[in-house]
Design a protein around this motif. Structure first.
Motif, PDB file in Angstrom:
ATOM      1  N   SER A   1       0.843  -1.188   0.000  1.00 37.04           N
ATOM      2  CA  SER A   1       0.000   0.000   0.000  1.00 37.04           C
ATOM      3  C   SER A   1       0.881   1.243   0.000  1.00 37.04           C
ATOM      4  CB  SER A   1      -0.921   0.006   1.235  1.00 37.04           C
ATOM      5  OG  SER A   1      -0.155  -0.041   2.418  1.00 37.04           O
ATOM      6  N   LYS A   2       0.292   2.341  -0.291  1.00 42.92           N
ATOM      7  CA  LYS A   2       1.044   3.597  -0.309  1.00 42.92           C
ATOM      8  C   LYS A   2       1.193   4.124   1.113  1.00 42.92           C
ATOM      9  CE  LYS A   2      -0.368   4.897  -4.996  1.00 42.92           C
ATOM     10  NZ  LYS A   2      -1.028   5.916  -5.840  1.00 42.92           N
ATOM     11  N   ASP A   3       2.068   3.452   1.848  1.00 40.37           N
ATOM     12  CA  ASP A   3       2.316   3.868   3.232  1.00 40.37           C
ATOM     13  C   ASP A   3       3.044   5.204   3.238  1.00 40.37           C
ATOM     14  OD1 ASP A   3       1.200   1.517   4.286  1.00 40.37           O
ATOM     15  OD2 ASP A   3       3.078   0.438   3.919  1.00 40.37           O
ATOM     16  N   PHE A   4       2.724   5.989   4.237  1.00 34.72           N
ATOM     17  CA  PHE A   4       3.379   7.293   4.380  1.00 34.72           C
ATOM     18  C   PHE A   4       4.432   7.182   5.471  1.00 34.72           C
ATOM     19  CE2 PHE A   4       3.749  11.581   6.175  1.00 34.72           C
ATOM     20  CZ  PHE A   4       4.087  12.267   5.022  1.00 34.72           C
ATOM     21  N   TRP A   5       5.670   7.338   5.064  1.00 30.63           N
ATOM     22  CA  TRP A   5       6.787   7.228   6.004  1.00 30.63           C
ATOM     23  C   TRP A   5       7.270   8.617   6.378  1.00 30.63           C
ATOM     24  CZ3 TRP A   5       7.225   2.465   7.788  1.00 30.63           C
ATOM     25  CH2 TRP A   5       6.750   1.420   6.996  1.00 30.63           C
ATOM     26  N   GLU A   6       7.358   8.849   7.677  1.00 32.35           N
ATOM     27  CA  GLU A   6       7.665  10.186   8.186  1.00 32.35           C
ATOM     28  C   GLU A   6       9.145  10.550   8.043  1.00 32.35           C
ATOM     29  OE1 GLU A   6       5.982  12.664   9.478  1.00 32.35           O
ATOM     30  OE2 GLU A   6       3.965  11.827   9.520  1.00 32.35           O
ATOM     31  N   GLN A   7      10.032   9.574   8.152  1.00 31.23           N
ATOM     32  CA  GLN A   7      11.458   9.892   8.185  1.00 31.23           C
ATOM     33  C   GLN A   7      12.253   8.756   7.541  1.00 31.23           C
ATOM     34  OE1 GLN A   7      12.824  11.202  12.019  1.00 31.23           O
ATOM     35  NE2 GLN A   7      14.986  10.935  11.526  1.00 31.23           N
ATOM     36  N   TYR A   8      13.365   9.139   6.935  1.00 31.87           N
ATOM     37  CA  TYR A   8      14.241   8.161   6.280  1.00 31.87           C
ATOM     38  C   TYR A   8      15.617   8.209   6.926  1.00 31.87           C
ATOM     39  CZ  TYR A   8      10.620   7.952   2.711  1.00 31.87           C
ATOM     40  OH  TYR A   8       9.423   7.791   2.061  1.00 31.87           O
ATOM     41  N   VAL A   9      16.217   7.047   7.031  1.00 30.09           N
ATOM     42  CA  VAL A   9      17.559   6.912   7.620  1.00 30.09           C
ATOM     43  C   VAL A   9      18.514   6.484   6.520  1.00 30.09           C
ATOM     44  CG1 VAL A   9      18.972   5.722   9.333  1.00 30.09           C
ATOM     45  CG2 VAL A   9      16.579   6.280   9.857  1.00 30.09           C
ATOM     46  N   SER A  10      19.586   7.235   6.355  1.00 29.07           N
ATOM     47  CA  SER A  10      20.573   6.934   5.313  1.00 29.07           C
ATOM     48  C   SER A  10      21.928   6.669   5.950  1.00 29.07           C
ATOM     49  CB  SER A  10      20.676   8.091   4.317  1.00 29.07           C
ATOM     50  OG  SER A  10      21.047   9.285   4.981  1.00 29.07           O
ATOM     51  N   MET A  11      22.807   6.029   5.190  1.00 24.50           N
ATOM     52  CA  MET A  11      24.154   5.703   5.659  1.00 24.50           C
ATOM     53  C   MET A  11      25.154   6.627   4.974  1.00 24.50           C
ATOM     54  SD  MET A  11      23.281   3.304   7.691  1.00 24.50           S
ATOM     55  CE  MET A  11      24.844   2.581   8.181  1.00 24.50           C
ATOM     56  N   THR A  12      26.196   7.007   5.692  1.00 20.96           N
ATOM     57  CA  THR A  12      27.178   7.943   5.148  1.00 20.96           C
ATOM     58  C   THR A  12      28.201   7.250   4.254  1.00 20.96           C
ATOM     59  OG1 THR A  12      28.508   7.676   7.159  1.00 20.96           O
ATOM     60  CG2 THR A  12      26.944   9.506   7.097  1.00 20.96           C
ATOM     61  N   GLN A  13      28.361   5.919   4.382  1.00 25.91           N
ATOM     62  CA  GLN A  13      29.330   5.210   3.558  1.00 25.91           C
ATOM     63  C   GLN A  13      28.610   4.362   2.514  1.00 25.91           C
ATOM     64  OE1 GLN A  13      28.550   4.444   6.639  1.00 25.91           O
ATOM     65  NE2 GLN A  13      28.834   2.278   7.113  1.00 25.91           N
ATOM     66  N   CYS A  14      29.320   4.046   1.443  1.00 24.08           N
ATOM     67  CA  CYS A  14      28.763   3.189   0.405  1.00 24.08           C
ATOM     68  C   CYS A  14      29.285   1.769   0.584  1.00 24.08           C
ATOM     69  CB  CYS A  14      29.093   3.714  -0.987  1.00 24.08           C
ATOM     70  SG  CYS A  14      30.856   3.690  -1.393  1.00 24.08           S
ATOM     71  N   GLY A  15      28.574   0.815   0.054  1.00 22.40           N
ATOM     72  CA  GLY A  15      28.972  -0.583   0.154  1.00 22.40           C
ATOM     73  C   GLY A  15      27.774  -1.487  -0.013  1.00 22.40           C
ATOM     74  N   TYR A  16      27.992  -2.773   0.242  1.00 16.72           N
ATOM     75  CA  TYR A  16      26.928  -3.761   0.083  1.00 16.72           C
ATOM     76  C   TYR A  16      26.208  -3.993   1.407  1.00 16.72           C
ATOM     77  CZ  TYR A  16      28.919  -4.880  -4.462  1.00 16.72           C
ATOM     78  OH  TYR A  16      29.369  -4.806  -5.757  1.00 16.72           O
TER      79      TYR A  16
ATOM     80  N   GLN B   1      22.284   7.466   0.720  1.00 16.00           N
ATOM     81  CA  GLN B   1      21.066   6.915   0.138  1.00 16.00           C
ATOM     82  C   GLN B   1      20.188   6.341   1.242  1.00 16.00           C
ATOM     83  OE1 GLN B   1      21.602   3.564  -2.486  1.00 16.00           O
ATOM     84  NE2 GLN B   1      19.738   4.022  -3.627  1.00 16.00           N
ATOM     85  N   PRO B   2      18.893   6.643   1.277  1.00 14.84           N
ATOM     86  CA  PRO B   2      18.019   6.112   2.324  1.00 14.84           C
ATOM     87  C   PRO B   2      17.988   4.589   2.305  1.00 14.84           C
ATOM     88  CG  PRO B   2      16.948   7.928   1.170  1.00 14.84           C
ATOM     89  CD  PRO B   2      18.183   7.603   0.401  1.00 14.84           C
ATOM     90  N   VAL B   3      18.138   4.008   3.487  1.00 13.95           N
ATOM     91  CA  VAL B   3      18.128   2.553   3.624  1.00 13.95           C
ATOM     92  C   VAL B   3      16.939   2.099   4.466  1.00 13.95           C
ATOM     93  CG1 VAL B   3      19.452   0.547   4.398  1.00 13.95           C
ATOM     94  CG2 VAL B   3      20.640   2.519   3.449  1.00 13.95           C
ATOM     95  N   ILE B   4      16.561   2.917   5.452  1.00 11.55           N
ATOM     96  CA  ILE B   4      15.487   2.593   6.382  1.00 11.55           C
ATOM     97  C   ILE B   4      14.459   3.704   6.365  1.00 11.55           C
ATOM     98  CG2 ILE B   4      14.910   2.337   8.834  1.00 11.55           C
ATOM     99  CD1 ILE B   4      16.164  -0.151   7.866  1.00 11.55           C
ATOM    100  N   ALA B   5      13.197   3.318   6.434  1.00  8.18           N
ATOM    101  CA  ALA B   5      12.104   4.281   6.595  1.00  8.18           C
ATOM    102  C   ALA B   5      11.359   3.952   7.889  1.00  8.18           C
ATOM    103  CB  ALA B   5      11.149   4.228   5.411  1.00  8.18           C
ATOM    104  N   VAL B   6      10.934   4.984   8.610  1.00 10.51           N
ATOM    105  CA  VAL B   6      10.196   4.793   9.858  1.00 10.51           C
ATOM    106  C   VAL B   6       8.872   5.537   9.780  1.00 10.51           C
ATOM    107  CG1 VAL B   6      12.206   4.378  11.302  1.00 10.51           C
ATOM    108  CG2 VAL B   6      11.470   6.706  10.891  1.00 10.51           C
ATOM    109  N   SER B   7       7.901   5.061  10.566  1.00  7.32           N
ATOM    110  CA  SER B   7       6.528   5.544  10.443  1.00  7.32           C
ATOM    111  C   SER B   7       6.276   6.877  11.133  1.00  7.32           C
ATOM    112  CB  SER B   7       5.567   4.496  11.009  1.00  7.32           C
ATOM    113  OG  SER B   7       5.884   4.208  12.359  1.00  7.32           O
ATOM    114  N   ARG B   8       7.225   7.345  11.948  1.00  5.29           N
ATOM    115  CA  ARG B   8       7.065   8.659  12.581  1.00  5.29           C
ATOM    116  C   ARG B   8       8.428   9.279  12.816  1.00  5.29           C
ATOM    117  NH1 ARG B   8       8.377   8.767  17.908  1.00  5.29           N
ATOM    118  NH2 ARG B   8       8.385   6.789  19.087  1.00  5.29           N
TER     119      ARG B   8
END
Length: 372
Positions: A194-209, A243-250
């Motif tokens: 569903s088109k969930d609405f995510w309040e905030q995104y968490v990104s990482m400062t380094q690149c990698g797998y 790049q955002p890796v995690i999304a949270v609901s609030r």
């Protein structure tokens, strides 16, 4: 803070970490003996060696002998790696290097050299009128132990060259990754997107797998702070900087965000502990063995057999995109579907093995077994 934790985690998981710790332990032992000069052999005077020239000779002889064994050991390891790269897949090298017994053996040999060098430097000093009588006997015992380890090392390395050993190691590693997901103590459900609405995104400062995520810890954070967490990338994906890796609901504060980041492992190397990557490695070994340059259809047949067993295990996993705990924790994560993964792997093998009737028939039989 996250970068420091990532660095510590990378050092701890390094293939040289155990070797370094063992060698450091031998060095500390030598320093302690030099400082304290314990009289451990007072009850056994026939074992004590107190003549300065004799001690220097024993330490020097031990250093030279262990140096020779160490050089030969490293040469054998390099030969194994070269053969593995040529015959199998270069991405299987971390599995060979992660062998704990190889790290222990190299650590003991390196530590023996460090111990003897510290002792030799102390004994050679002009002001060293007294030195531990146990120094030389201990060096002799270390030398004997190193010879026994070297015999075992030759046996172990000669086995690790065999393709059956490499394939079995890759199979076991992927099998454990499947069982880890299967045994998670959470409800696995497949909810409609569903088109969930995510309040905030968490990104990482380094690149990698994206190699690992601490699923239990993330769901614990979800329970504690009453938030839903979504993993935006599939396991094994390459993550770009910021790049955002995690999304949270609030909206969450900095402390919670740091907790979430500590649950994510971004590695520079290919994530060998991811199920999809492990299956891909088996395909690569089979395809490379069937090439005209290698011309080893037996290895290709073996890789297909192991791959078939892995897909039967993977088939037991339910198709899910949401993990839920009894206390209300929610973690959404997408996995590659079973049929898509199987079709991709077998299609690649069919493309490269279509000219071999035996391999072609084996692939057909395997597809029937796994229900593809």
């Amino acid at each position: 803070m996250v970068n420091i934790l990532s660095l510590v985690r990378r050092i701890f998981n390094s293939i040289s970490f155990m070797t370094f710790c063992i060698a450091l332990g031998f060095g500390i032992l030598a320093i302690v003996l030099v400082i304290t000069s314990p009289s451990l052999l007072n009850d056994y005077p026939q074992l004590a060696i107190s003549d300065k020239d004799s001690v220097k000779f024993i330490l020097t002889f031990t250093i030279g002998g262990i140096f020779t064994l160490t050089i030969f050991s490293y040469t054998m390891v390099m030969d194994v790696l070269n053969r593995s790269i040529s015959n199998y897949s270069p991405r299987l090298i971390p599995l060979i290097l992660k062998e704990k017994h190889h790290q222990i053996i190299l650590g003991v040999t390196s530590g023996t050299i460090i111990y003897c060098m510290i002792m030799a430097a102390f004994v050679s000093g002009k002001s060293s009128d007294q030195f531990p009588s146990v120094a030389a006997p201990l060096a002799i015992l270390m030398g004997i132990f190193n010879i026994l380890l070297f015999i075992y090392f030759i046996h172990s390395v000669s086995q690790s060259i065999h393709v059956n050993y490499v394939l079995r190691k890759s199979f076991s590693n992927t099998k454990n990754a499947i069982y880890h997901i299967k045994n998670l103590p959470f409800e696995m459900t497949s909810e409609e997107k569903s088109k969930d609405f995510w309040e905030q995104y968490v990104s990482m400062t380094q690149c990698g797998y994206l190699n690992k995520i601490r699923i239990e810890k993330l769901i614990g954070i979800s329970e504690e702070h009453d938030i839903q967490i979504k993993l935006l990338k599939k396991m094994g994906s390459f993550i770009l900087e910021n790049q955002p890796v995690i999304a949270v609901s609030r909206q969450i504060n900095e402390s919670i965000e740091q907790k979430i980041k500590r649950c994510i492992s971004i590695d520079r190397g290919e994530p060998i502990d991811v199920i999809e990557v492990g299956l891909k490695h088996m395909v690569e070994v089979g395809v490379k063995a069937s090439s005209p340059a290698i011309n080893d259809p037996g290895t290709s047949l073996m890789s297909i057999d192991y791959l078939t067993q892995l897909f039967l295990l993977r088939k037991e996993l339910p198709e899910f995109n949401t993990l839920k705990s009894d206390k209300g924790g929610v973690l959404k994560m997408d996995m590659v579907s079973y049929h898509k993964l199987a079709e991709t792997c077998f299609l690649e093998m069919e493309t490269y093995m279509k000219d071999d009737p035996v391999l072609k028939m084996k692939i057909f039989e395997s597809k029937g077994i796994i229900g593809l």
